[in-house]
Write a protein that holds these residues in place. Structure first.
Motif, mmCIF file in Angstrom:
data_model
loop_
_atom_site.group_PDB
_atom_site.id
_atom_site.type_symbol
_atom_site.label_atom_id
_atom_site.label_comp_id
_atom_site.label_asym_id
_atom_site.label_seq_id
_atom_site.Cartn_x
_atom_site.Cartn_y
_atom_site.Cartn_z
ATOM 1 N N THR A 76 12.724 -12.710 -73.670
ATOM 2 C CA THR A 76 14.055 -12.458 -73.110
ATOM 3 C C THR A 76 13.994 -11.543 -71.887
ATOM 4 O O THR A 76 14.799 -11.660 -70.973
ATOM 5 C CB THR A 76 14.944 -11.809 -74.187
ATOM 6 N N LEU A 99 15.906 -25.055 -81.084
ATOM 7 C CA LEU A 99 16.108 -23.785 -80.391
ATOM 8 C C LEU A 99 17.150 -22.907 -81.065
ATOM 9 O O LEU A 99 17.035 -21.700 -81.105
ATOM 10 C CB LEU A 99 16.552 -24.035 -78.948
ATOM 11 N N ARG A 100 18.188 -23.541 -81.585
ATOM 12 C CA ARG A 100 19.272 -22.724 -82.115
ATOM 13 C C ARG A 100 18.935 -22.110 -83.457
ATOM 14 O O ARG A 100 19.593 -21.175 -83.900
ATOM 15 C CB ARG A 100 20.535 -23.574 -82.243
ATOM 16 N N GLY A 101 17.909 -22.697 -84.076
ATOM 17 C CA GLY A 101 17.363 -22.097 -85.287
ATOM 18 C C GLY A 101 18.417 -21.763 -86.314
ATOM 19 O O GLY A 101 19.291 -22.576 -86.613
ATOM 20 N N GLU A 112 19.933 -11.878 -79.244
ATOM 21 C CA GLU A 112 19.173 -13.025 -79.720
ATOM 22 C C GLU A 112 20.108 -14.197 -80.005
ATOM 23 O O GLU A 112 19.845 -15.337 -79.643
ATOM 24 C CB GLU A 112 18.406 -12.651 -80.978
ATOM 25 N N TRP A 123 22.244 -15.460 -69.770
ATOM 26 C CA TRP A 123 22.952 -15.365 -71.052
ATOM 27 C C TRP A 123 23.876 -14.166 -71.059
ATOM 28 O O TRP A 123 24.936 -14.184 -71.659
ATOM 29 C CB TRP A 123 21.969 -15.325 -72.220
ATOM 30 N N GLN A 153 20.972 -20.213 -86.408
ATOM 31 C CA GLN A 153 22.354 -20.020 -86.050
ATOM 32 C C GLN A 153 23.232 -21.169 -86.534
ATOM 33 O O GLN A 153 24.408 -20.981 -86.827
ATOM 34 C CB GLN A 153 22.460 -19.919 -84.545
ATOM 35 N N ARG A 200 20.083 -17.596 -77.927
ATOM 36 C CA ARG A 200 19.808 -18.845 -78.645
ATOM 37 C C ARG A 200 20.910 -19.862 -78.397
ATOM 38 O O ARG A 200 20.669 -21.055 -78.354
ATOM 39 C CB ARG A 200 19.766 -18.584 -80.148
ATOM 40 N N ASP A 201 22.103 -19.357 -78.271
ATOM 41 C CA ASP A 201 23.246 -20.234 -78.112
ATOM 42 C C ASP A 201 23.295 -20.799 -76.698
ATOM 43 O O ASP A 201 23.356 -22.003 -76.496
ATOM 44 C CB ASP A 201 24.519 -19.422 -78.386
ATOM 45 N N HIS A 234 18.562 -18.708 -71.968
ATOM 46 C CA HIS A 234 18.428 -17.455 -71.213
ATOM 47 C C HIS A 234 18.985 -17.573 -69.809
ATOM 48 O O HIS A 234 19.667 -16.692 -69.317
ATOM 49 C CB HIS A 234 16.966 -17.015 -71.170
ATOM 50 N N TYR A 255 15.254 -21.962 -71.826
ATOM 51 C CA TYR A 255 14.922 -20.988 -72.871
ATOM 52 C C TYR A 255 13.569 -20.374 -72.570
ATOM 53 O O TYR A 255 12.613 -21.081 -72.299
ATOM 54 C CB TYR A 255 14.890 -21.672 -74.243
#
Ligand SMILES: Nc1ncnc2c1ncn2[C@@H]1O[C@H](COP(=O)(O)OP(=O)(O)O)[C@@H](O)[C@H]1O
Ligand SMILES: [Mg+2]
Lengths: 238, 403
Positions: free
Chosen positions: B228, B128-130, B48, B250, B132, B52-53, B56, B224
């Motif tokens: 996944t 998107l990175r939320g 995940e 990813w 993190q 996220r980084d 996908h 993204y």
């Protein structure tokens, strides 16, 4: 009590052992346990094997009961020439035709009395209803009614040997092998056990070969054979 | 049914011994399930985190991933807006984020240091990175029409003595090979938990980066997905539609994830093997003793017409009974541990190269539980078969003479 004896004569020979020889290796020597012994027993007949310890009684019984093989001679059990059969076939034959009674009772300790008696029927794949009915009947006949749920540990020696007799006869075998079945019992109980064995085997038409060095026991048998040093010395009809 | 009952009664014949075997089996099962659950949780978290980084599926121009450019964006992607719009419209796609990785010097007027910059679409990327990106102060930058706004790593902010609202200058080589500079305002300070990144990180609007580098290309487009699991399918689709592009997933880009996975697979694989040996040993030992003790009984059963295979089968049933009970206890223990950790809120210490820990949790995986149970039961059955087959074939007179 003459009727069974008369009937006996007409009955088929269940066990025919001819000129059996067996020797054991003891160190560098060979010990001859059987030096050419022949024996027959008819359906419903009870034959006693007597003789001193080491005379070859157990060896002969093991051959008759198909749990050992001889060095020479032939065997015929319930009309089947058994020599040359493989282990699986011999096992099937024992399952169908042979009941065993041991000196030390040899009950399965985790099975209760009824389960011990039922076991041979389970091996034969008999349906549950038939098993239940036969077990109940057998317990009744051996004076064990009401003890079906007990474990062997909780029984007296005489009771245990009754269970063993029930287990041996429940499948109505052609042959019952009993190696010193009363040696671990007091004489009064031994008497009862012999009577029971004789009565039930007569009734079910099973030939019984019983090893014993108890004279009182052999006195109740149809025929007494005496072994000494691996040889038959006398055979007499009672 | 009767046979199973007899097997269970035989298991209970020596309660202490059977219980010991059960507990060893239970501990082995629990250890494998807990270890496996931890590895799975780690994989899932890293998956995940990585997805996220990086996104996908990441597209770049041919050679865009080769890192051998003479000048910035030599292998950049042109016409990215149209591509981005195309894939953003596709069902299953959450967002498409254009990015430029660049580097240069950042200066506060008094001193300067190297930065590693990331040009992103502020409207898309920070969402998107939320979790993190952990904002220590401030917030995501807005669109860069006037003076561009930046987010910097907390270590870099400390180095530059930059508070929110401070002005910094970014100096970088353009696509034509000249130096160019732009003044920026610090809008946010973040912490990624990786000190090496926090010391160099500058994030800003991709349009400001394009102006700085004198280009309209982007470095890459990160797609993204909502799910996944669709990664491979989308990657294949993009490759087919645009053979001229370089496509990475990813997973390809997740060096750390791959390394951890390889390491954990090995560690927990070895743990599993050790458990297999221990369980097999405990089972053989327990059942082996039972077989020896019951030699005379085996002889009796054989005499009255039981086939050797049936004798073995009864011991196998006993093994299976012990194995099943042990596996059940082990599963229960692992399940309770999994639940307990959710409430316990324990933290793992930071992994190497990181400054923040992560929660200690276990993943529950039905296939893992099922697989472990099957392995344990199969082991028990095999051990029972192994230790009883000789006694079952022993000459009956010998077995009967056994004391
Ligand atoms: N497994 C064996 N190995 C060696 N000798 C044996 C074995 N079984 C029996 N014998 C010998 O064979 C002879 C007959 O034994 P056995 O048949 O047990 O006699 P009985 O039952 O009349 O006491 C004895 O001399 C005994 O020592
Ligand atoms: Mg004897």
């Amino acid at each position: 009590m003459n009727a069974p004896t008369i009937a006996l004569a007409a009955r088929a020979t269940t066990v025919r052992l001819t000129d059996l020889r067996k020797r054991y290796r003891v160190g560098d020597e060979w010990a001859e346990a059987l030096k050419g012994v022949s024996l027959t027993a008819a359906a419903g007949e009870m034959v006693a094997l007597t003789g001193p310890s080491g005379s070859g009684k157990s060896t002969l019984l093991n051959l008759a009961g198909l749990i050992d093989t001889q060095d020479a001679g032939t065997r015929e059990i319930a009309g089947v020439a058994v020599d040359g059969l493989d282990d699986a076939a011999l096992t099937r034959l024992r399952r169908e035709q042979v009941g065993f009674i041991f000196q030390g009772f040899n009950l399965v300790p985790v099975m209760n009395v009824a389960d011990n008696v039922e076991y041979p029927l389970l091996l034969l794949g008999r349906p549950p209803a038939e098993r239940r009915q036969k077990v109940a009947e057998m317990l009744e006949r051996t004076g064990l009614a009401g003890l079906g749920g007990r474990l062997p540990d909780g029984l007296s020696g005489g009771q245990r040997q009754r269970v063993a007799i029930a287990r041996a006869l429940v499948k109505s075998p052609s042959l019952v092998i009993a190696d010193e079945p009363t040696a671990n019992l007091d004489s009064h109980t031994a008497q009862q056990i012999v009577d029971l064995l004789r009565e039930l085997s007569h009734e079910r038409g099973a030939a019984v070969v019983v090893a014993t060095h108890d004279e009182r026991m052999s006195a109740h048998c149809d025929r007494v054979l005496r072994l000494a040093d691996g040889e038959l010395v006398t055979g007499e009809l009672q | 049914m009767k046979w199973i009952l007899f097997a269970w009664k035989n298991v209970m014949r020596n309660k202490r011994r059977s219980l010991t075997a059960m507990l060893i089996t239970a501990m082995g099962t629990a250890a494998v399930l807990i270890g496996g659950g931890f590895a799975l949780f780690t994989y899932e978290s890293l998956e995940e985190m990585t997805a996220r980084d990086s996104g996908h599926v990441v597209l770049a121009a041919a050679r865009g991933f080769d890192n051998d450019e003479d000048v910035p964006l030599q292998h950049g992607l042109s016409g990215a807006a149209a591509l981005a719009a195309q894939y953003a419209a596709q069902p299953g796609v959450r967002a498409v984020a254009p990015r430029i990785q660049f580097s240069g010097l950042v200066s506060n007027g008094d001193k300067s240091t190297v930065f590693v910059g990331s040009g992103v679409d502020p409207a898309v990327d920070f969402r998107l990175r939320g979790p993190q990106l952990d904002f220590v102060a401030g917030e995501a930058p807005g669109p860069s029409d006037a003076v561009p706004e930046v987010v910097v790593g907390d270590e870099l902010a400390k180095l530059m003595k930059a508070k929110l609202g401070a002005s910094l200058t970014l100096l970088a080589t353009t696509t034509e090979g000249n130096l160019n500079a732009v003044d920026v305002i610090v809008r946010g300070i973040v912490k990624t938990g990786v000190p090496d990144i926090d010391r160099r990180l500058v994030m800003t609007d991709i349009r400001a980066v394009q102006r700085l580098l004198l280009t309209d290309k982007v470095g890459s487009l990160a797609i993204y997905l909502k799910d996944t699991a669709q990664t491979a399918a989308l990657a294949a689709q993009v490759k087919a539609a645009h053979p001229e592009l370089a496509v990475r997933t990813w997973r390809d880009l997740a060096v750390f994830y791959q390394a951890v996975r390889a390491l954990y697979n090995r560690i927990f694989g070895i743990l599993g093997l050790i458990m297999v040996v221990i369980v097999a040993f405990a089972m053989s030992n327990t059942l082996g003793m039972a077989v020896v003790e019951r030699t005379r009984e085996i002889g009796t059963l054989r005499a009255i017409g039981t086939q050797p295979g049936e004798v073995v089968r009864n011991f196998v049933l006993e093994g299976v009974a012990i194995g099943t009970a042990g596996a059940a206890i082990g599963m229960l223990a692992a399940g309770l541990t999994t639940l307990g950790l959710i409430f316990a809120g324990l933290e793992m210490p930071p992994p190497p190269g990181r400054s923040t820990g992560y929660p200690l949790l276990l993943s529950f995986s039905a296939p893992l539980y099922l697989g472990a149970t099957l392995v344990v039961v199969a082991l028990a059955a095999a051990a029972a078969w192994f230790v009883s087959r000789r006694a079952a074939h022993k000459p009956i007179t010998e077995a009967l003479a056994h004391v």
